[in-house]
Design a protein around this motif. Structure first.
Motif, PDB file in Angstrom:
ATOM      1  N   GLU A 107       0.799  -1.261  -0.429  1.00  0.00           N
ATOM      2  CA  GLU A 107       0.052  -0.243   0.128  1.00  0.00           C
ATOM      3  C   GLU A 107       0.919   1.035   0.062  1.00  0.00           C
ATOM      4  O   GLU A 107       0.555   1.999  -0.383  1.00  0.00           O
ATOM      5  N   ALA A 108       2.102   0.892   0.863  1.00  0.00           N
ATOM      6  CA  ALA A 108       2.654   2.366   1.082  1.00  0.00           C
ATOM      7  C   ALA A 108       3.308   2.665  -0.124  1.00  0.00           C
ATOM      8  O   ALA A 108       3.575   4.559  -0.718  1.00  0.00           O
ATOM      9  N   ALA A 109       3.470   2.030  -1.460  1.00  0.00           N
ATOM     10  CA  ALA A 109       4.563   2.268  -2.220  1.00  0.00           C
ATOM     11  C   ALA A 109       3.625   2.596  -3.709  1.00  0.00           C
ATOM     12  O   ALA A 109       4.560   2.933  -4.427  1.00  0.00           O
ATOM     13  N   ALA A 110       2.477   2.284  -3.452  1.00  0.00           N
ATOM     14  CA  ALA A 110       1.225   2.207  -4.498  1.00  0.00           C
ATOM     15  C   ALA A 110       0.998   3.861  -5.045  1.00  0.00           C
ATOM     16  O   ALA A 110       1.052   4.798  -4.072  1.00  0.00           O
ATOM     17  N   GLY A 111       1.594   4.148  -6.346  1.00  0.00           N
ATOM     18  CA  GLY A 111       0.527   5.322  -6.831  1.00  0.00           C
ATOM     19  C   GLY A 111       2.625   6.390  -6.502  1.00  0.00           C
ATOM     20  O   GLY A 111       2.020   7.661  -6.782  1.00  0.00           O
ATOM     21  N   ILE A 112       3.406   6.060  -6.304  1.00  0.00           N
ATOM     22  CA  ILE A 112       4.498   6.977  -5.523  1.00  0.00           C
ATOM     23  C   ILE A 112       5.071   7.008  -7.044  1.00  0.00           C
ATOM     24  O   ILE A 112       5.980   5.994  -7.487  1.00  0.00           O
ATOM     25  N   GLY A 113       5.220   7.984  -7.848  1.00  0.00           N
ATOM     26  CA  GLY A 113       6.434   7.508  -9.149  1.00  0.00           C
ATOM     27  C   GLY A 113       7.598   7.624  -8.999  1.00  0.00           C
ATOM     28  O   GLY A 113       8.468   6.914 -10.002  1.00  0.00           O
ATOM     29  N   SER A 114       8.292   7.950  -8.208  1.00  0.00           N
ATOM     30  CA  SER A 114       9.925   7.608  -7.682  1.00  0.00           C
ATOM     31  C   SER A 114      10.382   5.794  -7.504  1.00  0.00           C
ATOM     32  O   SER A 114      11.315   5.769  -7.396  1.00  0.00           O
TER      33      SER A 114
END
Length: 237
Positions: A86-93
């Protein structure tokens, strides 16, 4: 490149658990960070049914991931894979996920959906865990820590590890994830063939969802017992 390490259940002081690999990466000019997980008491709040849970762990890791736009590899160990989904979802980097003896949950799945962890199929807590139902916490039995999780580590690590255990809020085992970052971000699963906590056959089953799979002849914490292997794997990514 930056590496964000997300530690597993029932431990604290993430920087200690990852320090051997982090130091080798730093020698190659790669910075890393290991955010604390509130459900393990790392935000100063006690565990239990009224304490921090998965949502707070996700928020803590997500806050770190949102800091800066440098290409990032997230390394998730064990329970850390639940948080990272969940934490890494949608983080472009975030460019890659490395799951070490871990999990790739679908949206709506929780840690408990992956079984009792020791592969005996009885549905109860693994024998190396101590669950306090009244307090709402669980932890690793210190007397079983080395033989289960650190049997291939050197004596110095084995002697220090117990000081970095934590009682964790048991609620995290049943709380579902709201996203599945591994469905959008390239992923590699590292199977630890000598892991006595999560047996290799279970890991191989979990790894089917990953983009690629690598095996290492190591126990549950290869970043402590085989840090050069983890460093080289990360640099290769």
């Amino acid at each position: 490149m930056r590496v964000v390490f997300v530690h597993g259940a029932c431990v604290r002081d993430g920087a200690w658990w990852w320090h051997r690999t982090a130091e080798l990466l730093q020698e190659r000019g790669v910075a890393s960070v290991a955010p604390g997980l509130p459900s393990c008491g790392e935000a100063g709040l006690p565990g239990g049914f009224s304490g921090p849970g998965l949502a707070e762990d996700v928020a803590a890791v997500r806050q770190v991931l949102r800091t800066g736009d440098e290409p990032t590899v997230v390394v998730a160990h064990s329970y850390g894979g639940i948080v990272t989904a969940e934490a890494a979802a949608g983080i472009g980097s975030v460019r890659h996920l490395l799951l070490i003896s871990s999990y790739l949950p679908e949206v709506g799945q929780s840690l408990s959906d992956f079984g009792d962890g020791d592969g005996d199929g009885d549905g109860g807590p693994a024998p190396f865990l101590d669950v306090d139902i009244e307090a709402g916490t669980f932890g690793v039995r210190p007397e079983l820590l080395v033989d289960t999780f650190l049997q291939d580590c050197d004596p110095e690590v084995q002697a220090q590890a117990a000081d970095h255990l934590a009682r964790q809020s048991v609620q995290v085992t049943g709380q579902p994830v709201g996203a599945a970052a591994w469905q959008q971000v390239p992923s590699t699963y590292l199977v630890c063939a000598q892991d006595r906590g999560t047996p290799a056959p279970l890991q191989r089953e979990f790894a089917r969802r990953a983009g690629s799979v690598v095996e290492v002849d190591a126990g549950h914490h290869p970043f402590l017992s085989r840090p050069t292997v983890i460093r080289d794997l990360l640099l290769g990514l």
